[in-house]
Design a protein around this motif. Sequence first.
Motif, mmCIF file in Angstrom:
data_model
loop_
_atom_site.group_PDB
_atom_site.id
_atom_site.type_symbol
_atom_site.label_atom_id
_atom_site.label_comp_id
_atom_site.label_asym_id
_atom_site.label_seq_id
_atom_site.Cartn_x
_atom_site.Cartn_y
_atom_site.Cartn_z
ATOM 1 N N GLY B 244 -12.141 -12.262 16.644
ATOM 2 C CA GLY B 244 -10.985 -11.348 16.587
ATOM 3 C C GLY B 244 -9.822 -11.910 15.778
ATOM 4 O O GLY B 244 -9.003 -11.161 15.252
ATOM 5 N N ILE B 245 -9.741 -13.243 15.712
ATOM 6 C CA ILE B 245 -8.693 -13.857 14.886
ATOM 7 C C ILE B 245 -9.305 -14.315 13.567
ATOM 8 O O ILE B 245 -9.809 -15.415 13.443
ATOM 9 C CB ILE B 245 -8.004 -15.028 15.620
ATOM 10 N N SER B 246 -9.283 -13.438 12.592
ATOM 11 C CA SER B 246 -9.776 -13.731 11.237
ATOM 12 C C SER B 246 -8.570 -14.137 10.387
ATOM 13 O O SER B 246 -7.434 -14.065 10.844
ATOM 14 C CB SER B 246 -10.437 -12.475 10.676
ATOM 15 N N PRO B 247 -8.799 -14.564 9.150
ATOM 16 C CA PRO B 247 -7.650 -15.000 8.330
ATOM 17 C C PRO B 247 -6.511 -13.980 8.260
ATOM 18 O O PRO B 247 -5.346 -14.340 8.425
ATOM 19 C CB PRO B 247 -8.281 -15.239 6.953
ATOM 20 N N SER B 248 -6.836 -12.703 8.062
ATOM 21 C CA SER B 248 -5.766 -11.696 7.941
ATOM 22 C C SER B 248 -5.016 -11.507 9.255
ATOM 23 O O SER B 248 -3.788 -11.376 9.262
ATOM 24 C CB SER B 248 -6.342 -10.344 7.509
ATOM 25 N N VAL B 249 -5.762 -11.458 10.354
ATOM 26 C CA VAL B 249 -5.114 -11.287 11.651
ATOM 27 C C VAL B 249 -4.299 -12.533 11.984
ATOM 28 O O VAL B 249 -3.186 -12.447 12.515
ATOM 29 C CB VAL B 249 -6.156 -10.973 12.750
ATOM 30 N N ALA B 250 -4.827 -13.700 11.634
ATOM 31 C CA ALA B 250 -4.111 -14.950 11.900
ATOM 32 C C ALA B 250 -2.762 -14.988 11.178
ATOM 33 O O ALA B 250 -1.806 -15.575 11.677
ATOM 34 C CB ALA B 250 -4.961 -16.155 11.492
ATOM 35 N N ARG B 251 -2.705 -14.354 9.992
ATOM 36 C CA ARG B 251 -1.425 -14.346 9.277
ATOM 37 C C ARG B 251 -0.363 -13.572 10.053
ATOM 38 O O ARG B 251 0.807 -13.947 10.066
ATOM 39 C CB ARG B 251 -1.599 -13.767 7.862
ATOM 40 N N ILE B 252 -0.792 -12.496 10.707
ATOM 41 C CA ILE B 252 0.164 -11.741 11.536
ATOM 42 C C ILE B 252 0.591 -12.599 12.733
ATOM 43 O O ILE B 252 1.774 -12.703 13.048
ATOM 44 C CB ILE B 252 -0.467 -10.416 12.031
ATOM 45 N N LEU B 253 -0.372 -13.233 13.397
ATOM 46 C CA LEU B 253 -0.043 -14.077 14.545
ATOM 47 C C LEU B 253 0.892 -15.213 14.119
ATOM 48 O O LEU B 253 1.829 -15.564 14.838
ATOM 49 C CB LEU B 253 -1.317 -14.660 15.175
ATOM 50 N N GLN B 254 0.634 -15.786 12.949
ATOM 51 C CA GLN B 254 1.477 -16.873 12.450
ATOM 52 C C GLN B 254 2.911 -16.391 12.248
ATOM 53 O O GLN B 254 3.868 -17.088 12.576
ATOM 54 C CB GLN B 254 0.912 -17.430 11.138
ATOM 55 N N ASN B 255 3.044 -15.181 11.713
ATOM 56 C CA ASN B 255 4.387 -14.616 11.539
ATOM 57 C C ASN B 255 5.083 -14.424 12.879
ATOM 58 O O ASN B 255 6.276 -14.698 13.015
ATOM 59 C CB ASN B 255 4.307 -13.272 10.800
ATOM 60 N N ILE B 256 4.349 -13.920 13.858
ATOM 61 C CA ILE B 256 4.933 -13.729 15.199
ATOM 62 C C ILE B 256 5.363 -15.085 15.751
ATOM 63 O O ILE B 256 6.461 -15.236 16.291
ATOM 64 C CB ILE B 256 3.919 -13.046 16.140
ATOM 65 N N ASP B 257 4.503 -16.083 15.585
ATOM 66 C CA ASP B 257 4.823 -17.410 16.107
ATOM 67 C C ASP B 257 6.047 -17.993 15.398
ATOM 68 O O ASP B 257 6.921 -18.575 16.027
ATOM 69 C CB ASP B 257 3.612 -18.336 15.958
ATOM 70 N N ASP B 258 6.096 -17.808 14.085
ATOM 71 C CA ASP B 258 7.255 -18.309 13.334
ATOM 72 C C ASP B 258 8.554 -17.669 13.844
ATOM 73 O O ASP B 258 9.591 -18.331 13.920
ATOM 74 C CB ASP B 258 7.096 -18.007 11.831
ATOM 75 N N GLU B 259 8.481 -16.387 14.170
ATOM 76 C CA GLU B 259 9.680 -15.706 14.658
ATOM 77 C C GLU B 259 10.071 -16.226 16.046
ATOM 78 O O GLU B 259 11.255 -16.417 16.332
ATOM 79 C CB GLU B 259 9.438 -14.192 14.680
ATOM 80 N N ARG B 260 9.067 -16.474 16.891
ATOM 81 C CA ARG B 260 9.338 -17.056 18.204
ATOM 82 C C ARG B 260 10.004 -18.425 18.048
ATOM 83 O O ARG B 260 10.991 -18.742 18.724
ATOM 84 C CB ARG B 260 8.012 -17.194 18.976
#
Lengths: 380, 380
Positions: B244-260
């Motif tokens: 479920g966490i592929s490169p494209s999805v991971a980029r979204i998660l990374q952005n969320i984490d960066d904002e946190r």
Amino acid sequence: MSRTDWSGIPEYLEQVASKGKDIVWCVAGAGHGGVSMAGHLGVMGFRVQMYNRTDEHLEAIRWYKGIDVEGAVEGFGPVRLASSNMGEAIEGADVVMIVTPSTAHYGMALAMAPFLKDGQIVVLNPGRTGGALEFRAVLQREGCTARAVIVEAQTFLYASRMIKRNRGHIFRIKNSVPVAALPSFLTPAVLKVLDVAFPQFSAGSNVLATSLENIGAVFHPALTLLNAAWIESTGGDFEYYLQGISPSVARILQNIDDERLALARALGIRTVSAREWLYLTYDAIGDDLCSAIRATSSYAGIKAPPTVNHRYIWEDVPMSLVPMASMGELYGVPTPAIDLTIDLANMMHETDYRRTGRTVETLGIQGMSVEDLHRLVTEG
Amino acid sequence: MSRTDWSGIPEYLEQVASKGKDIVWCVAGAGHGGVSMAGHLGVMGFRVQMYNRTDEHLEAIRWYKGIDVEGAVEGFGPVRLASSNMGEAIEGADVVMIVTPSTAHYGMALAMAPFLKDGQIVVLNPGRTGGALEFRAVLQREGCTARAVIVEAQTFLYASRMIKRNRGHIFRIKNSVPVAALPSFLTPAVLKVLDVAFPQFSAGSNVLATSLENIGAVFHPALTLLNAAWIESTGGDFEYYLQGISPSVARILQNIDDERLALARALGIRTVSAREWLYLTYDAIGDDLCSAIRATSSYAGIKAPPTVNHRYIWEDVPMSLVPMASMGELYGVPTPAIDLTIDLANMMHETDYRRTGRTVETLGIQGMSVEDLHRLVTEG
């Protein structure tokens, strides 16, 4: 806004139509679509010229002096000229069929601007959203004064693949594809010319209609983005429409479609909803978009694209969704689902499709009232 | 802002800690977590009371006079009172362990407000984001003047399932779970009480830290939403994290984490990134978030939830992402990826999680400077 004087053009197009098999076609773009269309025109006995930006892609066609076509059409289609020199390629062409991703339209317009002649027909196959308006705006900015008729097809005529550089496979020719001229009062005259080769083309209302009837913009980008992990983890090995459009994903698509319809309404354009389109195209009926999709037997067996680095994103987002969002902003139609899809694409692709995509500025309609816009697409 | 006078409370908590096995615990919530925790406390020999909003869910425990526990802990845990009457359920309890989805915290605070006593400890297991602040704000609004100590656990202590209403299975007890009291100067005194039963609890900096160390907020909602079709078309039959966490999805998660992380930085809170967390928790190393996830062998075999109507959305969006976005707005930290995830959830669930979720208004910190906020979480 200075109006173009189109006097004499309808009569000129009548003459072109009367040339019959002597009509000269230039197919610009030697990829999956262009090779099949050029081959098909050749098989039908028309005079065919070809343009491609990358010259090496034309070598096999030049050497072979034509293209083999297979599938729904079979035969050898002679090509009398294949050139990466735009002036040479469109010289003497009555109709220029542009068969490229819409991201190439801008460059095509730039390259054609010095060479276009009065009465030449340029068809965007298809225009996506705002193709003809963008093309016109580029020609104007480049100082092109030729009264060329820009035409937008609502979708591409074929389902086809390029087998080799000089061999195309046409899986299917669509029954009916609406086209509209810019200005739209020339559509009937343009259709007479196109019909000599392609009776499948029918009259679209105007280029706003062909632009907003862009159903791919509703289905493809959000569907691809919301299945990114499934695509990337399996190489696209699942039923793209039948599994990829689940109830939750269908709700997003429905929102995008509602925004497209609201924009069309605001512009006074009549267009069908995605659900109606499924019924009209595939006889598929459902209480909601998800059920209608799942009732579409033609979708069975269609797998997802193997990667999210696909034209469903890099073409449809900047060339379809971005112009819809931009027009929505100009004409006061909120587009939250379209915006969200653009944002998601930007974040996944680490780019800014709003910057590279079509906007009311690049379409040359910034600040225009709906009335002005209608006058433009109707009268030129 | 009137400060609470906490004099006497540290000494009182010392006395509570010295009661040892006579400490009285109320476990509020008789679901997967609550049944296991109440049973575990009973097995350890503590005095256990239980609360649940729905009385019928307590019948089996009442009849059986306790809970069987299996797994990491085995035995019968007596429960001396199980009630849907809040006053009765928390009467005499030294510690109230709230073990419910965080969406229930608001209702718990409302129900407890009339009954809380000075020095009672109320632990949110876990608080998600802003749980303690919201709880405090509700108590204040309800006119509760008792000096109860609200405590936030950073995550839930167990991985557990309720087998029957009076039988819990504890798969695993975590080694270390940070907790922080509101005010944080009471954390050491609170820990002394909690440690009598749960040596796993360790000191967190303050409730802002436990709130912003909410890694689930980074992984779960976007991961679920961006795999909605895969979940809905297969009932969740795929590797949730690993596929479920592929490169494209991971980029979204990374952005969320960066904002946190940016929000934490703006608030002067030190917290680890999701990638560091994977390393610290699971020894997983990767050049980017996607590689780190795929190097996490503990994720193998964990399937996706069977539906998108799951607490990963209906809890984590309003109780974790919405408060982060709201605090980001207050403190000037842009949260585009978090906003996009909220928008997507709203659109898929046809609701407005911004309206129902925690905001700086409901957390009672609207308009507070970072300095004020720190004084609040430190001194109360």
